[in-house]
Scaffold this active site. Sequence first.
Site, PDB file in Angstrom:
ATOM      1  N   TYR A  50      43.931  34.033  47.223  1.00 44.98           N
ATOM      2  CA  TYR A  50      43.943  34.873  46.024  1.00 44.98           C
ATOM      3  C   TYR A  50      44.888  34.323  44.952  1.00 44.98           C
ATOM      4  O   TYR A  50      44.799  34.716  43.788  1.00 44.98           O
ATOM      5  CB  TYR A  50      44.332  36.321  46.360  1.00 44.98           C
ATOM      6  CG  TYR A  50      43.441  36.984  47.390  1.00 44.98           C
ATOM      7  CD1 TYR A  50      42.188  36.463  47.712  1.00 44.98           C
ATOM      8  CD2 TYR A  50      43.855  38.137  48.047  1.00 44.98           C
ATOM      9  CE1 TYR A  50      41.382  37.063  48.667  1.00 44.98           C
ATOM     10  CE2 TYR A  50      43.048  38.750  49.003  1.00 44.98           C
ATOM     11  CZ  TYR A  50      41.815  38.208  49.314  1.00 44.98           C
ATOM     12  OH  TYR A  50      41.024  38.808  50.261  1.00 44.98           O
ATOM     13  N   SER A 166      38.550  37.718  60.136  1.00 45.80           N
ATOM     14  CA  SER A 166      37.731  38.201  59.023  1.00 45.80           C
ATOM     15  C   SER A 166      36.455  37.372  58.950  1.00 45.80           C
ATOM     16  O   SER A 166      36.473  36.174  59.255  1.00 45.80           O
ATOM     17  CB  SER A 166      38.520  38.081  57.711  1.00 45.80           C
ATOM     18  OG  SER A 166      37.761  38.564  56.620  1.00 45.80           O
ATOM     19  N   GLU A 224      31.240  39.856  37.860  1.00 43.62           N
ATOM     20  CA  GLU A 224      31.921  38.898  36.978  1.00 43.62           C
ATOM     21  C   GLU A 224      31.858  37.473  37.527  1.00 43.62           C
ATOM     22  O   GLU A 224      32.130  36.513  36.811  1.00 43.62           O
ATOM     23  CB  GLU A 224      33.378  39.314  36.757  1.00 43.62           C
ATOM     24  CG  GLU A 224      34.236  39.253  37.990  1.00 43.62           C
ATOM     25  CD  GLU A 224      35.541  40.036  37.827  1.00 43.62           C
ATOM     26  OE1 GLU A 224      36.571  39.374  37.688  1.00 43.62           O
ATOM     27  OE2 GLU A 224      35.517  41.273  37.835  1.00 43.62           O
ATOM     28  N   LEU A 278      43.410  54.808  40.841  1.00 48.55           N
ATOM     29  CA  LEU A 278      44.337  54.388  41.903  1.00 48.55           C
ATOM     30  C   LEU A 278      44.673  55.582  42.786  1.00 48.55           C
ATOM     31  O   LEU A 278      44.647  55.511  44.014  1.00 48.55           O
ATOM     32  CB  LEU A 278      45.605  53.829  41.244  1.00 48.55           C
ATOM     33  CG  LEU A 278      46.511  52.906  42.049  1.00 48.55           C
ATOM     34  CD1 LEU A 278      45.793  51.618  42.416  1.00 48.55           C
ATOM     35  CD2 LEU A 278      47.768  52.581  41.244  1.00 48.55           C
TER      36      LEU A 278
END
Length: 319
Positions: A50, A166, A224, A278
Amino acid sequence: MASPTVKLNSGYDMPLVGFGLWKVNNDTCADQIYHAIKEGYRLFDGACDYGNEVEAGQGIARAIKDGLVKREELFIVSKLWNSFHDGDRVEPICRKQLADWGIDYFDLYIVHFPISLKYVDPAVRYPPGWKSEKDELEFGNATIQETWTAMESLVDKKLARSIGISNFSAQLVMDLLRYARIRPATLQIEHHPYLTQTRLVEYAQKEGLTVTAYSSFGPLSFLELSVQNAVDSPPLFEHQLVKSIAEKHGRTPAQVLLRWATQRGIAVIPKSNNPQRLKQNLDVTGWNLEEEEIKAISGLDRGLRFNDPLGYGLYAPIF
């Protein structure tokens, strides 16, 4: 408001709702984490890939310094990238990531993908991404067993309290469980109504692995990135079924999608830049959907996977 927790097979408690750091911008990351802690978030799901672990650590350090939270009240997750699967590469990169976060241990450290790629020196490029130093997709030679043995040593050395996996298939999980000295505590997978992966979820839970869902809102995160099947898929927030259930319960479509997971014992890691959302995303455990509603939402399954290397033009056909 704090999230309820789930007991991992490692003995530790993990919040059922966390804050995911994928695609959180570097220039806002520290502030977003700080505000999320203020709202009650305690789990932060990061990764080498990330590229924002330094900033994430800055947000946490500020929150601790200001007395909002103690380190032991947080549950910090990071992931081993594909380029570091060789047994002798695992500990050094984990230590680098810990230094980036400014912490001594990860609560959970996860093998990000069951793919070994050729090593890229962090001094050359970091995060390395999918390409080698030759700017090509080059596979490495490390087996999952070699990588997992090195992951287990992180627990022995107290660099990680729990270790997980994962993007693994049921077959890979079965194989891993044959030789694992320390069982994976969690399995993190893409999981939303368009991709329910029911057999995999049921198998993992039966074996005592806690399942964490990423991309709970389906195609939204991938628009996106111009992932074609995401662009072609109706947004889940606008799906009539999801909207009608949300209206009935006085909730948002996002809350319904998250509760669909948490009510079945699946942890979620949404993110939001919006302070109100949030707060709403954290409020997805104290109320229940009806069994028929859960079944109806699960009935939207189309086997649509958005997070697939092939979708990014990378020939790594793991799914």
